[in-house]
Design an enzyme around this catalytic site. Structure first.
Site, PDB file in Angstrom:
ATOM      1  N   ASP A 214      43.875  40.998  43.436  1.00  0.00           N
ATOM      2  CA  ASP A 214      44.266  42.031  44.312  1.00  0.00           C
ATOM      3  C   ASP A 214      45.742  42.398  44.984  1.00  0.00           C
ATOM      4  O   ASP A 214      46.680  43.014  44.214  1.00  0.00           O
ATOM      5  CB  ASP A 214      43.915  40.513  45.975  1.00  0.00           C
ATOM      6  CG  ASP A 214      45.162  39.275  45.681  1.00  0.00           C
ATOM      7  OD1 ASP A 214      46.265  40.118  46.566  1.00  0.00           O
ATOM      8  OD2 ASP A 214      44.891  38.581  45.171  1.00  0.00           O
ATOM      9  N   ASP A 216      47.730  42.313  47.605  1.00  0.00           N
ATOM     10  CA  ASP A 216      48.255  41.419  48.925  1.00  0.00           C
ATOM     11  C   ASP A 216      47.888  41.783  50.250  1.00  0.00           C
ATOM     12  O   ASP A 216      46.428  42.638  50.404  1.00  0.00           O
ATOM     13  CB  ASP A 216      50.091  41.224  48.615  1.00  0.00           C
ATOM     14  CG  ASP A 216      50.630  40.384  49.522  1.00  0.00           C
ATOM     15  OD1 ASP A 216      49.726  39.060  49.213  1.00  0.00           O
ATOM     16  OD2 ASP A 216      51.107  39.877  49.560  1.00  0.00           O
TER      17      ASP A 216
HETATM   18  N1  ADE Z   1      47.275  34.407  43.966  1.00  0.00           N
HETATM   19  C1  ADE Z   1      46.313  35.498  44.045  1.00  0.00           C
HETATM   20  N2  ADE Z   1      46.340  36.645  44.916  1.00  0.00           N
HETATM   21  C2  ADE Z   1      48.241  36.459  45.733  1.00  0.00           C
HETATM   22  C3  ADE Z   1      48.338  36.891  46.854  1.00  0.00           C
HETATM   23  N3  ADE Z   1      47.973  37.922  47.106  1.00  0.00           N
HETATM   24  N4  ADE Z   1      49.667  35.470  47.099  1.00  0.00           N
HETATM   25  C4  ADE Z   1      49.588  34.567  46.549  1.00  0.00           C
HETATM   26  N5  ADE Z   1      48.648  34.224  45.836  1.00  0.00           N
HETATM   27  C5  ADE Z   1      48.230  34.702  45.245  1.00  0.00           C
END
Ligand code: ADE
Length: 273
Positions: A214, A216
């Site tokens: 992703d 974030d």
């Molecule tokens: N693991 C997968 N995506 C994450 C994110 N955006 N922040 C922290 N841990 C994660």
């Protein structure tokens, strides 16, 4: 040439025991308590490997509750010379897309609830205090193998990257996510710290395959991170992570690591005051 044994710590969705042949399970204990689950002991193309599911096989251990010390110690106790780990992460940079692979070379520690050392002054712990050097947290030679392997498989590889490890289990606010970008973070996860530090104290060759799921929470144009977003890329990332492990482990095992390991052990020893 001394034989290598590869410890594999599997992150969320990346802990499939099927990658090991002739495998059996072993429950172990350590002076630091029990690891996350049974060790799965087996082989990849004749190379001895030990797999451990970081969050437990039922994925019921949240990041702050993982016994990182027991996990790393158990793998060392089992004779592992290397830890090649996988970790799901969020991307903090436009050019790092879900499905790519990052081989981190630095971390920024944003955890606050975790024991980061074996030398904690408790009864049964080793004597002294470990002021371990952390300018190069990961094993450079193991990283080089991972990079070569990811590229040879035709996957997009980011050869360096700073991983921010946050405490979790919640994800970041937009403001935090933007701050991590300003700080120089490339990806974000919840587990590299203290795992990489403890592996260094144990003199192990440690490197990570970071798999972004992703963007974030920083990117206004993109759906912010949620469990649903993360789950969408899980299957593809798991398949890629598995491919890299199956490719890199036999290549690592073909080489003589004696001097590299001696170097890591010396670094760990020299840190004790
Ligand atoms: N693991 C997968 N995506 C994450 C994110 N955006 N922040 C922290 N841990 C994660």
């Amino acid at each position: 040439m001394s034989a290598v044994k590869i410890g594999i710590i599997g992150g969320s969705g990346l802990d499939d025991p099927d990658i090991l042949h002739s495998r059996h399970e072993k429950f172990v204990d350590t002076p630091y308590g029990k690891p996350s689950d049974a060790l799965t002991i087996g082989q990849i193309e004749g190379v001895d490997c030990v797999l451990l599911a970081r969050h437990g096989r039922k994925h019921d251990i949240m990041p702050s509750k993982i016994n990182f010390r027991a996990n790393v110690y158990a793998l060392k106790q089992e004779g592992c010379t290397h830890l090649v780990v996988t970790t799901a992460c969020g991307s903090l940079q436009e050019q790092i897309a879900p499905g790519h692979i990052v081989v981190p070379d630095q971390f920024i520690d944003r955890t606050y609830k975790r024991i980061q050392t074996y030398y904690d002054g408790e009864e049964g712990s080793p004597k002294g205090i470990s002021h371990i050097a952390m300018h190069s947290p990961f094993c450079e030679r193991t990283r080089e193998h991972l990079i070569a392997s990811v590229k040879s498989l035709g996957l997009t590889c980011h050869e360096k990257g700073t991983v921010v490890t946050m405490e979790g289990p919640r994800f970041s606010s937009r403001a935090e996510s933007k701050m991590y970008r300003i700080l120089g973070g490339d990806v974000i996860n919840m587990t590299t710290v203290p795992e990489v530090i403890l592996a260094k104290e144990q003199g192990l060759c440690y490197a990570a395959i970071a798999l972004p799921t992703d963007y974030d929470s920083w990117r206004e144009s993109e759906e912010s991170v949620s469990l649903d977003v993360v789950m969408k890329t899980f299957a593809m990332n798991a398949a890629n992570g598995k491919k890299v492990l199956l490719d890199v482990i036999p290549k690592i095992a073909k080489e003589d690591w004696t001097e590299t390991i001696q170097g890591h052990v010396a670094t760990a020893k020299e840190a004790i005051m």
